[in-house]
Scaffold this active site. Structure first.
Site, short mmCIF file in Angstrom:
data_model
loop_
_atom_site.label_atom_id
_atom_site.label_comp_id
_atom_site.label_asym_id
_atom_site.label_seq_id
_atom_site.Cartn_x
_atom_site.Cartn_y
_atom_site.Cartn_z
N LYS A 1 0.70 -15.35 12.45
CA LYS A 1 0.47 -16.63 12.71
C LYS A 1 0.60 -16.78 14.23
CE LYS A 1 -1.06 -17.55 8.50
NZ LYS A 1 -2.53 -17.92 8.12
N SER B 1 -5.50 -11.00 6.88
CA SER B 1 -6.00 -12.48 7.24
C SER B 1 -7.30 -12.84 6.43
CB SER B 1 -6.10 -12.51 9.04
OG SER B 1 -6.82 -14.00 9.04
N ARG C 1 -15.06 -25.04 9.75
CA ARG C 1 -15.83 -24.35 9.07
C ARG C 1 -17.35 -25.26 8.99
NH1 ARG C 1 -11.38 -22.39 7.57
NH2 ARG C 1 -11.15 -20.40 6.37
N LYS D 1 -7.80 -29.15 8.61
CA LYS D 1 -8.32 -28.50 9.89
C LYS D 1 -9.20 -27.27 9.53
CE LYS D 1 -4.75 -25.99 11.84
NZ LYS D 1 -5.26 -24.35 12.07
N ASP E 1 0.41 -20.79 4.80
CA ASP E 1 0.93 -22.14 5.70
C ASP E 1 2.09 -23.07 4.96
OD1 ASP E 1 -0.69 -21.65 7.58
OD2 ASP E 1 -2.28 -22.80 6.92
#
Length: 439
Positions: A344, A173, A33, A28, A317
């Protein structure tokens, strides 16, 4: 493409053995990107085997709103015709549930003339944007939160990025930094970015730089210090292949380790910059039988797993699946340096603590992570908080539980791994739909 499951929960019968071969879904992060940088490249780019999910479709729509022409040419082949001069969107850009999209496209929309408005669903409208807003203002861009709380909706006055110097925290982040990395090569002057706090999720920054290089983007990364981004660059079109996603594959690999199973996941390249490939070494250190081959990872379960200690700073994650692994391992597991996981799709630290507690797991929630004491997992009715990674982690926990577990929020899985449930069933998992109105 995506199933209508708004009124359906998932029922899982624990104790089933998994066996089979599946292919890891495309990354993902790399897909986001690839489409965004292609949008800013002069000419037609080719993207091979991207992930098409709810989040990446949000990015595709945002790129099209800024003038990119995006076409699916054949199975797994997409073409993007882009320009260094994106156009003013005709309407508000709604990114749905995708935090990556709103953060990177906020910076990219500064390159378009006129005003751009970006918003998203309830989860996205709670995401902090203040550090990115401040950095863009430092670099000559006027942008602000409509509610004045540094959260979406965001309005950006375009016309270009002047460049200059900015300071940005690295602990909230990495998406803020990736946003500057992608947009500032097109600034009018050199951009210098320094970090005011420890950089977390560093592999995501490295993934951004990796794909910038494919499109001839030039940046200088000074580890621990910051970035120097030369001005007035031109992205050239490229053909890029999206690698398999270790973040999504981690659930399959962990499922094999905590059950008496044999699972082989294809399309995994240990040479990519993805930080979440650390899941492979974690499983080995816990005592699982792991085989690493050419473009695949195989895990054979049945061994006793031992607790571990893990710094989640670069791999946020992984926290949900690590919490499940700790729940079935012998002894204590410490997961720390994960404060940023609270920002998140849900507060994943709190979510995993609450839901695993319902499943009989003893654990302690800490400001930056979890301490989990291994033992038996029991069946329960648990909630995923509309968070795809929490949902998949609880699914894996249910496989190790005795009896029947019901999980709410199944619709969230389309964010990152649309075929997760189908892949699990193909390997022998006992998954069944339950109508919420029938419970």
């Amino acid at each position: 493409m995506f199933r209508e499951v708004m009124f359906v929960d998932l029922r899982i019968i624990g104790g089933e053995r998994l066996e089979g071969v599946v292919s890891a879904s495309p990354s993902k992060s790399y897909t986001h990107r690839a489409f965004i940088i292609s949008t800013l490249a002069e000419g037609k780019s080719e993207i091979l085997h991207p992930l098409i999910s709810r989040d990446t479709l949000a990015t595709i729509r945002a790129c099209e709103a800024l003038g990119a022409v995006i076409e699916s040419k054949s199975e797994g082949v997409w073409h993007v015709s882009g320009s260094s001069y994106p156009k003013t969107p005709e309407d508000v850009i709604n990114v749905d549930n995708s935090g990556t999209t709103i953060r990177i496209m906020t910076a990219v929309s500064a390159l378009a003339p006129g005003f751009t408005v970006l918003t998203g669903d309830y989860s996205v409208r709670r995401r902090p944007m203040g550090p990115l807003i401040k950095s863009l203002e430092d670099l000559g861009v006027r942008c602000f939160s409509t509610r004045g709380d540094d959260r979406p909706p965001i309005i950006v006055e375009g016309g270009g990025i002047m460049g200059g110097e900015t300071h940005i925290p690295g602990h909230i982040s990495s998406q803020f930094i990736s946003a500057l990395l992608i947009s500032c090569p097109l600034a009018k002057n050199e951009t210098r970015v320094s970090f005011t706090s420890e950089l977390r999720s560093r592999p995501y920054l490295e993934m951004t730089i990796e794909f910038l290089n494919y499109f001839e983007g030039k940046v200088e990364y000074l580890p621990g210090l910051g970035l120097i981004i030369p001005a007035e660059q031109t992205y050239l079109p490229a053909s890029v292949r999206i690698p398999g996603d270790f973040s999504s594959a981690s659930f399959m690999l962990a499922a094999a380790a905590i059950t008496d199973s044999d699972v082989k996941v294809l399309n995994l390249d240990m040479k990519t910059a993805q930080g979440d490939k650390k899941i492979v070494n974690i499983l080995k250190e816990m005592g699982a039988e792991v085989e690493i081959g050419e473009n695949y990872v195989r895990v054979i379960g049945g061994q006793k797993l031992k607790g571990f200690s893990f710094d989640c700073g670069d791999t946020p994650d992984l926290l949900p699946v690590l919490a499940v692994l700790g729940a079935v391992a012998e002894g204590k597991t410490d997961i720390f340096n994960a404060q940023h996981v609270r920002y998140k799709e849900s507060d994943r630290i709190s979510a995993m603590a609450k839901e695993l507690s319902k499943m009989g797991v003893r654990l302690e929630e800490k400001p930056d992570g979890l301490t989990v004491y291994g033992g038996k997992i029991k069946s329960a009715h648990v909630e995923s908080y509309d968070d795809h990674r929490v949902f998949m982690a609880l699914t894996i926990a249910a496989l190790a539980a005795e009896g029947e577990t019901i999980i709410s929020g199944v619709e969230s899985v389309d964010v990152s791994y649309p075929y997760f449930i189908e892949d699990m069933i193909s390997m022998g998992a006992d998954f069944r739909w339950v109508n919420k109105n029938d419970r």
